[in-house]
Scaffold this motif. Sequence first.
Motif, PDB file in Angstrom:
ATOM      1  N   ASP A  63      39.092 -67.151 -70.127  1.00 36.44           N
ATOM      2  CA  ASP A  63      40.039 -68.249 -70.342  1.00 36.44           C
ATOM      3  C   ASP A  63      40.544 -68.168 -71.783  1.00 36.44           C
ATOM      4  O   ASP A  63      40.082 -68.879 -72.673  1.00 36.44           O
ATOM      5  CB  ASP A  63      39.347 -69.590 -70.064  1.00 36.44           C
ATOM      6  N   PHE A  64      41.492 -67.271 -72.016  1.00 35.78           N
ATOM      7  CA  PHE A  64      41.918 -66.945 -73.376  1.00 35.78           C
ATOM      8  C   PHE A  64      42.701 -68.065 -74.048  1.00 35.78           C
ATOM      9  O   PHE A  64      42.617 -68.218 -75.267  1.00 35.78           O
ATOM     10  CB  PHE A  64      42.695 -65.628 -73.379  1.00 35.78           C
ATOM     11  N   ASN A  65      43.453 -68.855 -73.292  1.00 34.12           N
ATOM     12  CA  ASN A  65      44.159 -69.987 -73.897  1.00 34.12           C
ATOM     13  C   ASN A  65      43.171 -71.021 -74.418  1.00 34.12           C
ATOM     14  O   ASN A  65      43.341 -71.554 -75.515  1.00 34.12           O
ATOM     15  CB  ASN A  65      45.127 -70.628 -72.904  1.00 34.12           C
ATOM     16  N   ASN A  66      42.150 -71.304 -73.641  1.00 35.39           N
ATOM     17  CA  ASN A  66      41.124 -72.254 -74.065  1.00 35.39           C
ATOM     18  C   ASN A  66      40.345 -71.685 -75.246  1.00 35.39           C
ATOM     19  O   ASN A  66      40.025 -72.392 -76.204  1.00 35.39           O
ATOM     20  CB  ASN A  66      40.196 -72.587 -72.900  1.00 35.39           C
ATOM     21  N   ALA A  67      40.059 -70.402 -75.215  1.00 35.16           N
ATOM     22  CA  ALA A  67      39.367 -69.751 -76.337  1.00 35.16           C
ATOM     23  C   ALA A  67      40.192 -69.895 -77.607  1.00 35.16           C
ATOM     24  O   ALA A  67      39.642 -70.213 -78.676  1.00 35.16           O
ATOM     25  CB  ALA A  67      39.106 -68.281 -76.025  1.00 35.16           C
ATOM     26  N   ALA A  68      41.501 -69.693 -77.526  1.00 36.70           N
ATOM     27  CA  ALA A  68      42.373 -69.799 -78.703  1.00 36.70           C
ATOM     28  C   ALA A  68      42.288 -71.201 -79.306  1.00 36.70           C
ATOM     29  O   ALA A  68      42.244 -71.356 -80.533  1.00 36.70           O
ATOM     30  CB  ALA A  68      43.808 -69.458 -78.323  1.00 36.70           C
ATOM     31  N   TYR A  69      42.240 -72.209 -78.460  1.00 32.94           N
ATOM     32  CA  TYR A  69      42.098 -73.592 -78.933  1.00 32.94           C
ATOM     33  C   TYR A  69      40.810 -73.751 -79.738  1.00 32.94           C
ATOM     34  O   TYR A  69      40.811 -74.320 -80.831  1.00 32.94           O
ATOM     35  CB  TYR A  69      42.115 -74.549 -77.732  1.00 32.94           C
ATOM     36  N   TRP A  70      39.711 -73.217 -79.226  1.00 33.37           N
ATOM     37  CA  TRP A  70      38.423 -73.374 -79.900  1.00 33.37           C
ATOM     38  C   TRP A  70      38.334 -72.541 -81.175  1.00 33.37           C
ATOM     39  O   TRP A  70      37.701 -72.948 -82.144  1.00 33.37           O
ATOM     40  CB  TRP A  70      37.268 -73.081 -78.936  1.00 33.37           C
ATOM     41  N   TYR A  71      38.982 -71.388 -81.201  1.00 33.92           N
ATOM     42  CA  TYR A  71      39.041 -70.620 -82.453  1.00 33.92           C
ATOM     43  C   TYR A  71      39.778 -71.435 -83.522  1.00 33.92           C
ATOM     44  O   TYR A  71      39.344 -71.477 -84.675  1.00 33.92           O
ATOM     45  CB  TYR A  71      39.744 -69.271 -82.259  1.00 33.92           C
ATOM     46  N   ARG A  72      40.879 -72.070 -83.134  1.00 30.26           N
ATOM     47  CA  ARG A  72      41.608 -72.904 -84.106  1.00 30.26           C
ATOM     48  C   ARG A  72      40.732 -74.040 -84.600  1.00 30.26           C
ATOM     49  O   ARG A  72      40.682 -74.313 -85.800  1.00 30.26           O
ATOM     50  CB  ARG A  72      42.895 -73.458 -83.483  1.00 30.26           C
ATOM     51  N   ARG A  73      40.027 -74.692 -83.692  1.00 30.62           N
ATOM     52  CA  ARG A  73      39.132 -75.785 -84.110  1.00 30.62           C
ATOM     53  C   ARG A  73      38.043 -75.297 -85.047  1.00 30.62           C
ATOM     54  O   ARG A  73      37.614 -76.015 -85.945  1.00 30.62           O
ATOM     55  CB  ARG A  73      38.484 -76.458 -82.896  1.00 30.62           C
ATOM     56  N   ALA A  74      37.576 -74.071 -84.832  1.00 32.19           N
ATOM     57  CA  ALA A  74      36.525 -73.496 -85.669  1.00 32.19           C
ATOM     58  C   ALA A  74      37.069 -72.996 -86.999  1.00 32.19           C
ATOM     59  O   ALA A  74      36.289 -72.633 -87.885  1.00 32.19           O
ATOM     60  CB  ALA A  74      35.840 -72.349 -84.922  1.00 32.19           C
ATOM     61  N   GLY A  75      38.398 -72.954 -87.133  1.00 37.67           N
ATOM     62  CA  GLY A  75      39.003 -72.441 -88.355  1.00 37.67           C
ATOM     63  C   GLY A  75      38.861 -70.930 -88.471  1.00 37.67           C
ATOM     64  O   GLY A  75      38.750 -70.399 -89.567  1.00 37.67           O
ATOM     65  N   ARG A  76      38.875 -70.250 -87.334  1.00 31.74           N
ATOM     66  CA  ARG A  76      38.681 -68.800 -87.298  1.00 31.74           C
ATOM     67  C   ARG A  76      39.840 -68.128 -86.575  1.00 31.74           C
ATOM     68  O   ARG A  76      40.409 -68.688 -85.647  1.00 31.74           O
ATOM     69  CB  ARG A  76      37.399 -68.447 -86.547  1.00 31.74           C
TER      70      ARG A  76
END
Length: 97
Positions: A63-76
């Motif tokens: 689920d790459f779209n959801n992963a992208a959201y969490w990377y942004r939240r992590a600041g990574r």
Amino acid sequence: MTYQNFLNSQTQHAVPSGLSPLLEALWHAGRDEWHKAHAIAQQHEDAPLFDWLHAFLHRQQGDFNNAAYWYRRAGRAEFDGSLRHEWQEIVKTQLPA
């Protein structure tokens, strides 16, 4: 626990005692126990390392779209290496070599 001890524990049937919630989630993720790891990640959604774990888990799920959201939240930045390499990088933030 060292990084090598953690890797060796992956063949055990039970989570080693005394692990932090992040390491427990990573232990499950390393055994492809996605739902168990994800449940732990969801309980700690306001911590950057858990957000990185959450991103990794959704990437693992495909689920790459959801992963992208969490990377942004992590600041990574989105991780561009293998899933195994990313898992190792997260584990190494928590354990000595």
